[in-house]
Design a protein around this motif. Structure first.
Motif, short mmCIF file in Angstrom:
data_model
loop_
_atom_site.label_atom_id
_atom_site.label_comp_id
_atom_site.label_asym_id
_atom_site.label_seq_id
_atom_site.Cartn_x
_atom_site.Cartn_y
_atom_site.Cartn_z
N ARG A 273 8.46 -5.01 -10.18
CA ARG A 273 8.27 -4.73 -11.60
C ARG A 273 6.84 -5.06 -12.01
NH1 ARG A 273 13.91 -7.38 -13.81
NH2 ARG A 273 15.30 -5.73 -13.06
N ASP A 274 6.31 -6.18 -11.49
CA ASP A 274 4.92 -6.54 -11.78
C ASP A 274 3.96 -5.49 -11.23
OD1 ASP A 274 5.54 -8.77 -13.17
OD2 ASP A 274 4.78 -10.22 -11.71
N LEU A 275 4.23 -5.05 -9.99
CA LEU A 275 3.37 -4.04 -9.37
C LEU A 275 3.40 -2.74 -10.17
CD1 LEU A 275 1.57 -3.23 -6.93
CD2 LEU A 275 3.66 -2.42 -5.81
N SER A 276 4.58 -2.32 -10.56
CA SER A 276 4.70 -1.08 -11.33
C SER A 276 4.00 -1.18 -12.67
CB SER A 276 6.19 -0.75 -11.53
OG SER A 276 6.34 0.44 -12.26
N ALA A 277 4.17 -2.32 -13.35
CA ALA A 277 3.51 -2.52 -14.65
C ALA A 277 2.00 -2.52 -14.50
CB ALA A 277 3.99 -3.82 -15.28
N SER A 278 1.52 -3.14 -13.41
CA SER A 278 0.08 -3.19 -13.17
C SER A 278 -0.48 -1.79 -12.97
CB SER A 278 -0.20 -4.06 -11.93
OG SER A 278 -1.56 -4.02 -11.59
N LEU A 279 0.18 -0.98 -12.18
CA LEU A 279 -0.28 0.39 -11.94
C LEU A 279 -0.20 1.23 -13.20
CD1 LEU A 279 1.37 0.98 -8.46
CD2 LEU A 279 -1.06 0.76 -8.93
N LEU A 280 0.84 1.00 -14.01
CA LEU A 280 0.96 1.74 -15.26
C LEU A 280 -0.21 1.45 -16.19
CD1 LEU A 280 2.53 3.56 -17.23
CD2 LEU A 280 3.83 1.54 -17.94
N ARG A 281 -0.61 0.19 -16.25
CA ARG A 281 -1.75 -0.17 -17.11
C ARG A 281 -3.03 0.52 -16.62
NH1 ARG A 281 0.91 -5.34 -17.05
NH2 ARG A 281 -0.34 -6.02 -15.26
N MET A 282 -3.27 0.48 -15.31
CA MET A 282 -4.49 1.11 -14.79
C MET A 282 -4.45 2.62 -14.98
SD MET A 282 -5.50 -0.99 -11.31
CE MET A 282 -3.91 -0.77 -10.52
N GLU B 86 0.82 -1.22 0.00
CA GLU B 86 0.00 0.00 0.00
C GLU B 86 0.85 1.27 0.00
OE1 GLU B 86 -3.97 1.86 2.16
OE2 GLU B 86 -3.06 0.01 2.92
N PRO B 87 1.91 1.39 0.84
CA PRO B 87 2.75 2.58 0.77
C PRO B 87 3.40 2.77 -0.60
CG PRO B 87 3.17 1.41 2.81
CD PRO B 87 2.30 0.52 1.97
N ASN B 88 3.65 1.66 -1.31
CA ASN B 88 4.29 1.76 -2.61
C ASN B 88 3.35 2.25 -3.71
OD1 ASN B 88 7.21 0.71 -3.31
ND2 ASN B 88 6.54 -0.37 -1.48
N LEU B 89 2.04 2.12 -3.50
CA LEU B 89 1.09 2.49 -4.55
C LEU B 89 1.22 3.97 -4.91
CD1 LEU B 89 -2.16 0.55 -3.57
CD2 LEU B 89 -0.29 -0.16 -5.07
N ASP B 90 1.16 4.83 -3.91
CA ASP B 90 1.24 6.26 -4.17
C ASP B 90 2.60 6.64 -4.76
OD1 ASP B 90 -1.35 6.62 -3.25
OD2 ASP B 90 -0.70 7.05 -1.19
N PHE B 91 3.67 5.98 -4.25
CA PHE B 91 5.00 6.27 -4.78
C PHE B 91 5.10 5.91 -6.26
CE2 PHE B 91 9.22 4.50 -5.82
CZ PHE B 91 9.99 5.64 -5.67
N GLU B 92 4.60 4.72 -6.62
CA GLU B 92 4.65 4.29 -8.01
C GLU B 92 3.79 5.18 -8.90
OE1 GLU B 92 6.49 2.18 -9.53
OE2 GLU B 92 7.51 1.32 -7.79
N LEU B 93 2.64 5.60 -8.39
CA LEU B 93 1.78 6.48 -9.19
C LEU B 93 2.47 7.82 -9.45
CD1 LEU B 93 -1.81 5.83 -7.78
CD2 LEU B 93 -0.90 5.18 -10.02
N GLU B 94 3.23 8.32 -8.47
CA GLU B 94 3.98 9.56 -8.67
C GLU B 94 5.02 9.38 -9.77
OE1 GLU B 94 3.64 12.61 -7.53
OE2 GLU B 94 1.85 12.06 -6.40
N ARG B 95 5.66 8.21 -9.79
CA ARG B 95 6.65 7.96 -10.85
C ARG B 95 5.98 7.89 -12.21
NH1 ARG B 95 9.42 2.77 -10.23
NH2 ARG B 95 10.67 3.58 -11.95
N ILE B 96 4.79 7.31 -12.25
CA ILE B 96 4.07 7.15 -13.51
C ILE B 96 3.65 8.49 -14.08
CG2 ILE B 96 1.90 6.25 -14.49
CD1 ILE B 96 2.30 3.81 -12.60
N VAL B 97 3.43 9.46 -13.21
CA VAL B 97 3.07 10.80 -13.67
C VAL B 97 4.10 11.32 -14.68
CG1 VAL B 97 2.91 13.23 -12.95
CG2 VAL B 97 1.74 11.46 -11.64
N GLY B 98 5.37 11.05 -14.40
CA GLY B 98 6.41 11.49 -15.32
C GLY B 98 6.34 10.82 -16.68
N GLN B 99 5.82 9.59 -16.72
CA GLN B 99 5.72 8.88 -17.99
C GLN B 99 4.49 9.30 -18.79
OE1 GLN B 99 6.40 4.55 -17.69
NE2 GLN B 99 7.08 4.86 -15.58
N LEU B 100 3.37 9.49 -18.07
CA LEU B 100 2.11 9.79 -18.75
C LEU B 100 1.84 11.28 -18.89
CD1 LEU B 100 -0.26 7.11 -17.15
CD2 LEU B 100 1.09 6.94 -19.25
N GLY B 101 2.50 12.06 -18.04
CA GLY B 101 2.27 13.50 -18.10
C GLY B 101 0.93 13.92 -17.53
N LYS B 102 0.33 13.08 -16.68
CA LYS B 102 -0.94 13.44 -16.05
C LYS B 102 -1.00 12.86 -14.65
CE LYS B 102 -3.68 9.45 -17.64
NZ LYS B 102 -4.93 9.02 -18.31
#
Length: 538
Positions: free
Chosen positions: A413-422, A369-385
């Protein structure tokens, strides 16, 4: 209690041979001029009795007796050839303090750190902080109004009291910030992982010795290695680059050339010289991920480069120097590889001083759960949103992610990929329950294709024809043989001893504060005169 002060004669600050000296601030004299601070005994370190220094010593003692007749001055000769040589000064003071008879019941001791060279002041501080001098520090300062014959100020610093504790608290706060930095700022809840990172922080800033990170693929070894580099660089311990090498991608002559470089014409196609990764990491940090995949020749050259910081490039007859620091990573059990002859014992010993195992995601479920918000912040840089979970959607996803039946074979890596897809499919920057359900369906399907994490493959029946197995069946009770048969199958379907241990002891290890599944399994196999490497070769 009488006050006893230790200090150096100030050859510059305490000087002055005419009447004008009484108009100047002289720190050693100032100690004895304080109205409400009586120095009963002054132990005065000096560097010689002859010439100007001898005259200065006599003058200072005479002036002290004039302003403070109660003060007894005890000159102590310190034969120091170079007062700016740290080792010489520290050694001289250390020898003095070892043989001095302190009586803390009868006297208060103070160490004067205003006079003497900066080296002498530092040595006095260190010896006091380490309690070789059972004393407080005392500083003198000139009067605030220049040109007036004032005695100046004194300040006493007790390293055992709150003043120093506050300073120590600041250092501890900074250290905790470094620990948080290594954890990517995530407030991890896994106690064992927190202890590991705290020790890695200490090792990273205090040592240049190689570090070995083990753990399954996707556990974050590369990320952690880069953070260690960034931490060391921020503290000015490195000024070179971070070189990240996956050794599994290096093969044959290409491995030698990639790591150590080559000279022009050293082999067919070598049209230009190449520096190589080790040279590129000069004064920086070299991360060799999957170091167990290197061949024995590369291992031998790497050992020389680690120990001597010099190596020969391919085809070259002149050594190349590179002062790099090394972090190695692997998912393999290198101890097993050493026993099987696949990894050099001397290299393993050299990189194994600091060994840390990073747990996979399924062993750190409380940190999902603590990693979810962290990974979503990283994804912001990839998606720009900006992307966020709806509360119900997050609850459903966390529930699936935390379930013991969810294997997370690829770990973070699986968790990050999963969040990126969503996040990619999220409308309006919100991950809703429909989005989560689609993703969970995808994850369940993939897990079914891979099979359960503890599934044992039964296809290798020829293993049971091995002479060693026939011997075990004859010597041991059927009950032991049936249990061992399952263990052998798990070992043969696992890539490392550690992986097999985690699968076999998955339930019982949760109740242990610290676990070593590999050692536990190794001892079990030893009862039957078996090793993990032997079974893999059946």
């Amino acid at each position: 209690m009488e006050k006893v002060v230790f200090g150096f004669l100030g050859t510059t600050l305490d000087a002055g041979f005419n009447a004008q000296r009484w108009q100047r601030w002289r720190p050693t004299l100032s100690l004895c001029q304080q109205e409400d601070f009586l120095v009963n005994k002054l132990v005065l370190f000096h560097n010689g009795n002859g010439g100007d220094r001898g005259d200065l010593l006599k003058l200072v003692i005479s002036d002290i007796q004039r302003v403070s007749p109660e003060t007894v001055v005890e000159p102590v000769l310190m034969r120091i050839k170079d007062p700016w040589d740290f080792v010489e000064v520290y050694s001289a003071l250390y020898e003095f303090v070892r043989h001095y008879r302190f009586d803390t019941q009868e006297a208060d001791y103070l160490v004067h750190i205003t006079t003497g060279t900066h080296v002498a002041q530092i040595c006095l501080f260190l010896l006091t902080e380490a309690r070789y001098f059972p004393a407080k520090l005392i500083q003198t300062a000139p009067p605030r109004r220049e040109g007036f014959p004032e005695v100046g100020q004194i300040a006493v610093v007790d390293l055992d009291l709150s003043q120093y504790n506050q300073l120590a608290a600041r250092f501890e706060e900074e250290r905790q910030e470094d620990v948080s930095f290594l954890k990517f700022g995530i407030a991890t809840r896994n106690a064992a992982f927190n202890r590991t990172i705290e020790e890695i922080e200490q090792v990273a800033v205090r040592s240049q010795t190689p570090i070995l990170l083990t753990g399954p693929t996707g556990a974050g070894k590369s990320f952690l290695a880069r953070r260690i580099y960034e931490l060391k660089k921020a503290k000015h311990q490195l000024h070179g680059d971070f070189i990240d090498v996956n050794c599994a991608t290096l093969r044959g002559d290409g491995a030698m050339s990639a790591l150590f470089g080559h000279v022009k014409g050293s082999f067919t196609g070598a049209l230009q010289a190449r520096a190589g990764y080790l040279k590129a990491a000069d004064h920086g940090l070299l991360f060799l991920d999957e170091i167990g995949e290197l061949g024995l020749d590369e291992q031998a050259m790497l050992l020389k480069a680690i120990e001597e910081k010099r190596f020969f490039p391919m085809g070259g007859d002149k050594e190349v120097a590179s002062d790099f620091q090394l972090i190695a990573g692997t998912h393999r059990d290198l101890a097993d590889d050493v026993r099987a002859g696949r990894f050099r014992e001397d290299l393993f010993a050299r990189i194994n001083t600091w060994l840390y195992q990073l747990p996979g995601l399924k062993d750190r479920r409380e940190d999902i759960e603590p990693n979810l918000d962290f990974e979503l912040e990283r994804i912001v840089g990839q998606l720009g949103k900006k992307v966020r979970f709806n509360s119900d959607a997050k609850k459903a996803y966390v529930q699936y992610a935390m379930d013991d039946a969810t294997t997370w074979a690829g770990n973070f890596r699986d968790l990050s990929a999963s969040l990126l897809r969503m996040a990619t499919l999220a409308d309006g920057g919100r991950i809703d329950t429909e989005n989560v359900e689609r993703e969970l369906s995808r994850l369940r399907q993939r897990q079914a294709q891979l099979g359960p994490s503890n599934q044992v493959h039964w296809a290798d029946e020829h293993a049971w024809l091995h002479p060693k197995w026939q011997e075990i069946q004859q010597e041991f009770d059927p009950f032991d043989v049936v249990q061992l048969e399952y263990v052998v199958k798990v070992c043969r379907s696992s890539s490392t001893l550690s992986e097999a241990g985690r699968r076999l002891y998955e339930k019982s290890r949760r109740d242990k504060r610290m676990s070593n599944d590999a050692d536990r399994l190794r001892k079990y196999l030893a009862k039957f005169d078996l090793s993990f490497a032997q079974m893999k070769e059946w």
